[in-house]
Design a protein around this motif. Sequence first.
Motif, PDB file in Angstrom:
ATOM      1  N   CYS A  22       0.862  -1.178   0.000  1.00 44.71           N
ATOM      2  CA  CYS A  22       0.000   0.000   0.000  1.00 44.71           C
ATOM      3  C   CYS A  22       0.901   1.231   0.000  1.00 44.71           C
ATOM      4  CB  CYS A  22      -0.911  -0.001   1.214  1.00 44.71           C
ATOM      5  SG  CYS A  22      -1.896   1.509   1.421  1.00 44.71           S
ATOM      6  N   TRP A  36      -4.211  -2.610   8.344  1.00 41.61           N
ATOM      7  CA  TRP A  36      -4.849  -3.406   7.300  1.00 41.61           C
ATOM      8  C   TRP A  36      -6.165  -3.947   7.876  1.00 41.61           C
ATOM      9  CZ3 TRP A  36      -3.445  -3.843   2.281  1.00 41.61           C
ATOM     10  CH2 TRP A  36      -2.131  -3.511   1.933  1.00 41.61           C
ATOM     11  N   TYR A  95      -8.020  -3.917   2.717  1.00 39.66           N
ATOM     12  CA  TYR A  95      -7.902  -2.463   2.660  1.00 39.66           C
ATOM     13  C   TYR A  95      -6.769  -1.992   3.576  1.00 39.66           C
ATOM     14  CZ  TYR A  95     -12.739  -2.775   0.961  1.00 39.66           C
ATOM     15  OH  TYR A  95     -13.876  -3.091   0.262  1.00 39.66           O
ATOM     16  N   CYS A  96      -5.963  -1.093   3.081  1.00 32.86           N
ATOM     17  CA  CYS A  96      -5.049  -0.423   4.004  1.00 32.86           C
ATOM     18  C   CYS A  96      -5.673   0.896   4.422  1.00 32.86           C
ATOM     19  CB  CYS A  96      -3.672  -0.220   3.391  1.00 32.86           C
ATOM     20  SG  CYS A  96      -3.543   1.018   2.114  1.00 32.86           S
ATOM     21  N   ALA A  97      -5.221   1.387   5.572  1.00 37.88           N
ATOM     22  CA  ALA A  97      -5.823   2.582   6.144  1.00 37.88           C
ATOM     23  C   ALA A  97      -4.796   3.384   6.925  1.00 37.88           C
ATOM     24  CB  ALA A  97      -6.985   2.203   7.057  1.00 37.88           C
ATOM     25  N   ASP A  99      -4.456   5.451  10.099  1.00 40.68           N
ATOM     26  CA  ASP A  99      -5.193   5.603  11.358  1.00 40.68           C
ATOM     27  C   ASP A  99      -4.868   6.972  11.948  1.00 40.68           C
ATOM     28  OD1 ASP A  99      -6.274   5.532  13.866  1.00 40.68           O
ATOM     29  OD2 ASP A  99      -5.313   3.656  14.438  1.00 40.68           O
ATOM     30  N   GLY A 106      -9.250   4.939  14.773  1.00 37.38           N
ATOM     31  CA  GLY A 106      -9.699   5.793  13.686  1.00 37.38           C
ATOM     32  C   GLY A 106     -10.010   7.179  14.169  1.00 37.38           C
ATOM     33  N   TYR A 108     -10.197   7.037   9.799  1.00 39.93           N
ATOM     34  CA  TYR A 108      -9.242   6.492   8.849  1.00 39.93           C
ATOM     35  C   TYR A 108      -9.386   7.148   7.486  1.00 39.93           C
ATOM     36  CZ  TYR A 108      -9.275   2.598  12.205  1.00 39.93           C
ATOM     37  OH  TYR A 108      -9.222   1.841  13.333  1.00 39.93           O
ATOM     38  N   TYR A 109      -8.279   7.156   6.778  1.00 38.26           N
ATOM     39  CA  TYR A 109      -8.298   7.284   5.330  1.00 38.26           C
ATOM     40  C   TYR A 109      -8.177   5.852   4.788  1.00 38.26           C
ATOM     41  CZ  TYR A 109      -7.388  12.352   5.423  1.00 38.26           C
ATOM     42  OH  TYR A 109      -7.467  13.701   5.617  1.00 38.26           O
ATOM     43  N   TRP A 110      -8.943   5.568   3.716  1.00 36.10           N
ATOM     44  CA  TRP A 110      -8.988   4.208   3.196  1.00 36.10           C
ATOM     45  C   TRP A 110      -8.448   4.136   1.778  1.00 36.10           C
ATOM     46  CZ3 TRP A 110     -10.251   0.486   6.546  1.00 36.10           C
ATOM     47  CH2 TRP A 110     -11.036   0.822   7.656  1.00 36.10           C
TER      48      TRP A 110
END
Length: 120
Positions: A22, A36, A95-97, A99, A106, A108-110
């Motif tokens: 990612c 993740w 999905y990566c995020a 934090d 969170g 979060y950005y996804w």
Amino acid sequence: QVQLVESGGGLVQPGGSLRLSCVVSGRTFSRDRMDWFRRAPGQERKFVSGISWSGGSTYYADSVKGRFTISRDNAKNTVYLQMNNLKPEDTAVYYCAVDLSSVGTGPYYWGQGTQVTVAS
């Protein structure tokens, strides 16, 4: 604008391995905890693994402990998820995020997600 782009998903047989990547842009990546998550068919998105900004602390869901390893390269703005001994129940969109809380809560950005399918 913050962007997260995952890659590395695919179809793998049970017992096989994959490495997800990612790449993050639009933020000072080296200051962010990264996580993740995954969403299996018909289920809610669930936490899989997390890593502190320095990489010194890592966190795993019980279901993946001993099989998955999270790591990061702050010079490349990239977080990885090495997945070994994959099982059919690992099939999900991953999905990566970013934090924003840095403590696993969170918001979060996804990323957009990458499909992992474990099947023979």
